[in-house]
Write an enzyme that holds these catalytic residues in place. Structure first.
Site, PDB file in Angstrom:
ATOM      1  N   SER A  14       0.819  -1.227   0.000  1.00  0.00           N
ATOM      2  CA  SER A  14       0.000   0.000   0.000  1.00  0.00           C
ATOM      3  C   SER A  14       0.847   1.269   0.000  1.00  0.00           C
ATOM      4  O   SER A  14       0.324   2.370  -0.119  1.00  0.00           O
ATOM      5  CB  SER A  14      -0.945  -0.001   1.212  1.00  0.00           C
ATOM      6  OG  SER A  14      -0.192  -0.106   2.396  1.00  0.00           O
ATOM      7  N   GLY A  15       2.157   1.129   0.128  1.00  0.00           N
ATOM      8  CA  GLY A  15       3.038   2.302   0.151  1.00  0.00           C
ATOM      9  C   GLY A  15       3.282   2.871  -1.236  1.00  0.00           C
ATOM     10  O   GLY A  15       2.814   2.318  -2.234  1.00  0.00           O
ATOM     11  N   ARG A  16       4.048   3.969  -1.295  1.00  0.00           N
ATOM     12  CA  ARG A  16       4.335   4.609  -2.591  1.00  0.00           C
ATOM     13  C   ARG A  16       5.075   3.650  -3.519  1.00  0.00           C
ATOM     14  O   ARG A  16       4.715   3.488  -4.686  1.00  0.00           O
ATOM     15  CB  ARG A  16       5.189   5.876  -2.381  1.00  0.00           C
ATOM     16  CG  ARG A  16       4.382   7.092  -2.042  1.00  0.00           C
ATOM     17  CD  ARG A  16       5.273   8.198  -1.575  1.00  0.00           C
ATOM     18  NE  ARG A  16       5.912   7.818  -0.313  1.00  0.00           N
ATOM     19  CZ  ARG A  16       6.596   8.639   0.482  1.00  0.00           C
ATOM     20  NH1 ARG A  16       6.766   9.891   0.123  1.00  0.00           N
ATOM     21  NH2 ARG A  16       7.119   8.229   1.612  1.00  0.00           N
ATOM     22  N   THR A  94      14.084  -1.693   1.537  1.00  0.00           N
ATOM     23  CA  THR A  94      13.724  -1.051   2.808  1.00  0.00           C
ATOM     24  C   THR A  94      14.967  -0.470   3.465  1.00  0.00           C
ATOM     25  O   THR A  94      15.961  -1.168   3.659  1.00  0.00           O
ATOM     26  CB  THR A  94      13.042  -2.080   3.739  1.00  0.00           C
ATOM     27  OG1 THR A  94      11.846  -2.511   3.103  1.00  0.00           O
ATOM     28  CG2 THR A  94      12.718  -1.471   5.091  1.00  0.00           C
ATOM     29  N   THR A  95      14.914   0.805   3.788  1.00  0.00           N
ATOM     30  CA  THR A  95      16.077   1.476   4.381  1.00  0.00           C
ATOM     31  C   THR A  95      15.910   1.558   5.897  1.00  0.00           C
ATOM     32  O   THR A  95      14.827   1.328   6.429  1.00  0.00           O
ATOM     33  CB  THR A  95      16.268   2.886   3.790  1.00  0.00           C
ATOM     34  OG1 THR A  95      15.097   3.651   4.051  1.00  0.00           O
ATOM     35  CG2 THR A  95      16.516   2.833   2.299  1.00  0.00           C
ATOM     36  N   HIS A 149      18.324  16.421  -2.208  1.00  0.00           N
ATOM     37  CA  HIS A 149      17.012  15.762  -2.092  1.00  0.00           C
ATOM     38  C   HIS A 149      15.965  16.778  -1.641  1.00  0.00           C
ATOM     39  O   HIS A 149      16.307  17.865  -1.155  1.00  0.00           O
ATOM     40  CB  HIS A 149      17.056  14.598  -1.093  1.00  0.00           C
ATOM     41  CG  HIS A 149      17.725  13.370  -1.642  1.00  0.00           C
ATOM     42  ND1 HIS A 149      19.080  13.151  -1.544  1.00  0.00           N
ATOM     43  CD2 HIS A 149      17.213  12.290  -2.301  1.00  0.00           C
ATOM     44  CE1 HIS A 149      19.376  11.995  -2.123  1.00  0.00           C
ATOM     45  NE2 HIS A 149      18.265  11.444  -2.590  1.00  0.00           N
ATOM     46  N   LYS A 153      13.247  14.762   3.265  1.00  0.00           N
ATOM     47  CA  LYS A 153      14.221  13.692   3.555  1.00  0.00           C
ATOM     48  C   LYS A 153      15.002  14.039   4.818  1.00  0.00           C
ATOM     49  O   LYS A 153      15.582  15.112   4.934  1.00  0.00           O
ATOM     50  CB  LYS A 153      15.177  13.499   2.375  1.00  0.00           C
ATOM     51  CG  LYS A 153      16.105  12.317   2.573  1.00  0.00           C
ATOM     52  CD  LYS A 153      16.859  11.968   1.306  1.00  0.00           C
ATOM     53  CE  LYS A 153      17.829  10.817   1.509  1.00  0.00           C
ATOM     54  NZ  LYS A 153      17.167   9.558   1.839  1.00  0.00           N
ATOM     55  N   GLY A 159      21.665   7.428   1.880  1.00  0.00           N
ATOM     56  CA  GLY A 159      22.221   6.072   1.811  1.00  0.00           C
ATOM     57  C   GLY A 159      22.960   5.865   0.496  1.00  0.00           C
ATOM     58  O   GLY A 159      23.999   5.208   0.450  1.00  0.00           O
ATOM     59  N   THR A 160      22.448   6.471  -0.590  1.00  0.00           N
ATOM     60  CA  THR A 160      23.089   6.315  -1.894  1.00  0.00           C
ATOM     61  C   THR A 160      24.453   6.999  -1.905  1.00  0.00           C
ATOM     62  O   THR A 160      25.427   6.456  -2.440  1.00  0.00           O
ATOM     63  CB  THR A 160      22.188   6.909  -2.989  1.00  0.00           C
ATOM     64  OG1 THR A 160      20.926   6.250  -2.911  1.00  0.00           O
ATOM     65  CG2 THR A 160      22.784   6.726  -4.360  1.00  0.00           C
TER      66      THR A 160
END
Ligand code: NAD
Length: 241
Positions: A14-16, A94-95, A149, A153, A159-160
């Protein structure tokens, strides 16, 4: 000739990201979503032909080839455990997962093929490789990573940026980081190598979140038939070429 579609379980449906995955998978006849898993009990059991399950019903999901997880760290453990139990592949973006969860990934990689990545964009996978090569070839040059970003955020550097920094370090560089938060920027990463009188700038710009969903679906399609192990998106690109 018809081939059997790849059976997917989408976790965090259900998330983006989950919604993007469902939309893109529906357009691809080589993919069949056999279970969409949401945190709460679904209002409708079947939506657009896709069976929906609450996370409390995860153990009863039909057999699948690969699970794709874009949820939250608290949802991560049961879906990874289910993949190990079923001998299925695991793809997760998942982060914010904990050190214990990273260890669980390492353990699971002894049993199933899996990919965990902080960024599923195929462009960033290629950038990662370019950064490592540039760093190895440009000993003594300064290396700076600037990431931009949207203002929502929270973590910085991204993380990238840290993943790209690790690639630069592998090539022998010592990167410095800068973060910008502005407007609705989806994500930009500039890796800059500066020598005396010259400079190389390697930039990736994300303009649409679908790139992460497309990369995750690409990764999922590459896993069946692979030996157990932890793969990077970069490794799978090599295999696909
Ligand atoms: P979101 O908040 O829109 O969606 C998260 C979803 O996970 C929600 O629908 C929530 O209900 C669900 N969820 C939470 N706990 C759950 C559980 N126990 N069982 C089942 N579902 C559960 O967030 P999003 O933008 O879709 O991002 C999801 C995750 O993916 C985040 O960790 C985000 O940082 C990460 N992400 C990674 C990449 C990448 O390329 N690696 C790209 C974008 C987002």
């Amino acid at each position: 000739m018809t081939t059997t579609p790849l059976r997917l379980l989408i976790h965090g449906a259900s998330g983006r990201m989950g919604q993007a995955l469902l939309r893109l998978a529906a357009d691809n006849p080589a993919l069949q979503v056999v279970a969409a898993v949401t945190r709460r009990s679904p209002a409708q059991r079947v939506v657009d032909g896709v069976p929906h399950f609450a996370s409390s019903e995860l153990a009863g999901a039909p057999q699948f080839d690969v699970a794709i997880d874009f949820s939250l760290p608290e949802g991560f453990d049961p879906v990874l455990a289910l993949c190990v139990e079923r001998g299925a592949g695991f793809v997760s973006g998942t982060t914010g997962i904990s050190e214990t969860q990273r260890q669980a990934l390492i353990q699971a990689a002894g049993r199933i093929p899996l990919v965990w990545a902080s960024n599923f964009s195929l462009g960033v996978a290629v950038l990662d490789e370019l950064v490592e090569r540039a760093a190895a070839a440009l000993a003594g040059w300064d290396c700076d990573i600037v990431e931009s970003h949207h203002t929502q955020k929270k973590d910085a550097p991204s993380g990238t940026a840290l993943t790209l920094g690790a690639a630069a370090e592998k090539g022998g560089a010592h990167p410095h980081y800068a973060s910008l938060r502005a407007g609705d920027i989806v994500g930009e990463h500039l890796v800059q190598f500066t020598g005396l009188g010259e400079r190389i700038e390697l930039t990736h710009r994300a303009t649409n979140r679908d790139i992460f969903a497309r990369g995750a679906l690409f990764a999922a399609a590459q896993l069946p038939g692979r030996a157990p192990g932890s793969y990077r998106v970069r490794d799978l690109l090599d295999g696909a070429s």
